[in-house]
Motif scaffolding. Structure first.
Motif, short mmCIF file in Angstrom:
data_model
loop_
_atom_site.label_atom_id
_atom_site.label_comp_id
_atom_site.label_asym_id
_atom_site.label_seq_id
_atom_site.Cartn_x
_atom_site.Cartn_y
_atom_site.Cartn_z
N THR A 129 -22.21 -29.66 0.73
CA THR A 129 -23.14 -28.53 0.85
C THR A 129 -24.56 -29.02 1.09
N THR A 187 -10.22 -27.07 -1.11
CA THR A 187 -10.88 -26.39 -2.23
C THR A 187 -11.29 -24.99 -1.80
N LYS A 238 -16.69 -26.12 -8.26
CA LYS A 238 -17.29 -27.04 -7.30
C LYS A 238 -17.19 -28.43 -7.86
N ASP A 261 -17.85 -31.25 -3.06
CA ASP A 261 -18.33 -29.95 -2.56
C ASP A 261 -19.85 -29.93 -2.54
N GLU A 284 -14.22 -23.84 -1.87
CA GLU A 284 -15.43 -24.01 -1.05
C GLU A 284 -15.09 -24.26 0.41
N GLU A 285 -14.06 -25.08 0.63
CA GLU A 285 -13.72 -25.41 2.02
C GLU A 285 -13.08 -24.22 2.73
N TYR A 326 -16.11 -32.65 5.32
CA TYR A 326 -14.90 -32.55 4.49
C TYR A 326 -13.76 -33.36 5.08
#
Lengths: 139, 162
Positions: free
Chosen positions: A81, A2, A73, A77, A4-5, A135
């Motif tokens: 986080t 993603t 997100k 995610d 985010e990653e 993750y």
């Protein structure tokens, strides 16, 4: 991966490379100069600025590599986080006690400023590591 | 086994008002009260000392350590006493407790971080160590006060999802 990653990896690289370079330089300086006489300040400010700049740049690169995903997100995610931020909070709170003790003991500013920066650097690295492991290995 | 269960039941009848509060909420109130008293006590000792005295001559280390040490011992001591005295069924943490815990962490980390940034700037500027120590320590105290109050408010009302 993603957005985010990807963003996280970029942040991870920046938050590892910059402090390692800075503290490497500092240790090299300390070989033949007393700690209190090292002109660490310009290098420290560069390290802080560069860390922020690389983090922003990393976010842009992560975004450009897949613009459709930016800002999206999912629940995973969010969970990752949360866990990373929770651990970061405890790491930073404990690590910041070091400079507090040094300041109370009237240690040289060199040690206070550098242990504070080290606390930030450590927290960033631990936070990213926890998130990346979460993750990869699951929560 | 049966003795423990009956003792727990009796206990929960004795303090019925607790049933509306989860154990985490009770803990949070303990830490809220302790941290407010800690902050007020510390400032009450320190402010008169700093007025009219150069920062480098103010002795703050003993009050700082006393406030920190007493706060820790009292806070965790009372929390432990509550844990031992409270009936078993209140010991379960639910999803709401966890969500509210996060609110406390975010509020707390904001203030710890602000205190540390202030300390870094002050130490770079070579300001007296009094200010460096106290921006860190007051940052910690404010983090404790505001995170516990944010959590207390979240328990009794609406709270944002983080």
């Amino acid at each position: 991966m993603t957005f985010e990653e990807k963003n996280l990896w970029a942040y991870g690289v920046a938050s590892l490379v910059v402090p390692v370079a800075y503290f490497g330089w500092l240790v090299a300086q300390a070989q033949d100069t007393p700690a209190a006489e090292i002109g660490y300040l310009p290098a420290l400010l560069w390290a802080i600025g560069l860390g922020i700049a690389l983090n922003i740049l990393g976010g842009i690169v992560a975004g450009l590599s897949n613009p459709a995903e930016v800002g999206k997100k999912d629940q995973r995610d969010r969970d990752v986080t949360r866990r990373g931020d929770a651990i970061s909070f405890y790491v930073f709170s404990i690590a910041a006690a070091g400079p507090l003790v040094l300041a109370m003991a009237d240690a040289d500013t060199f040690w206070i400023a550098n242990t504070l920066y080290a606390a930030y650097a450590l927290t960033a690295v631990v936070g990213v590591a926890v998130k990346i492991v979460s993750y990869r290995k699951g929560l | 086994m049966s003795k423990g269960a009956s003792a727990g039941k009796k206990n929960s009848q004795d303090c019925e008002e607790w049933e509306a509060m989860s154990r985490d909420e009770v803990y949070n109130w303990i830490f809220a009260v302790v941290s407010v008293i800690g902050l007020i006590t510390y400032l009450a000792i320190l402010i008169p000392r700093i007025i009219g005295t150069p920062a480098s001559e103010v002795s703050y280390v003993a009050p700082l350590l006393w406030v920190f040490g007493t706060g820790m011992v009292v806070g965790f001591g009372v929390a432990l006493a509550v844990r031992l005295a409270s009936p078993k069924e209140t010991k379960v943490r639910d999803e709401r407790d966890k969500e509210i815990e996060l609110i406390g962490q975010y509020v707390g980390s904001a203030f710890v971080t602000m205190g540390a940034i202030a300390a870094l700037v002050l130490s770079i500027l070579e300001v007296d160590h009094f200010w460096v120590s106290n921006s860190l320590f007051v940052g910690f105290l404010l983090a404790a006060v505001l995170s516990t109050f944010a959590k207390a408010a979240a328990y009794r009302g609406e709270y944002p999802e983080i």
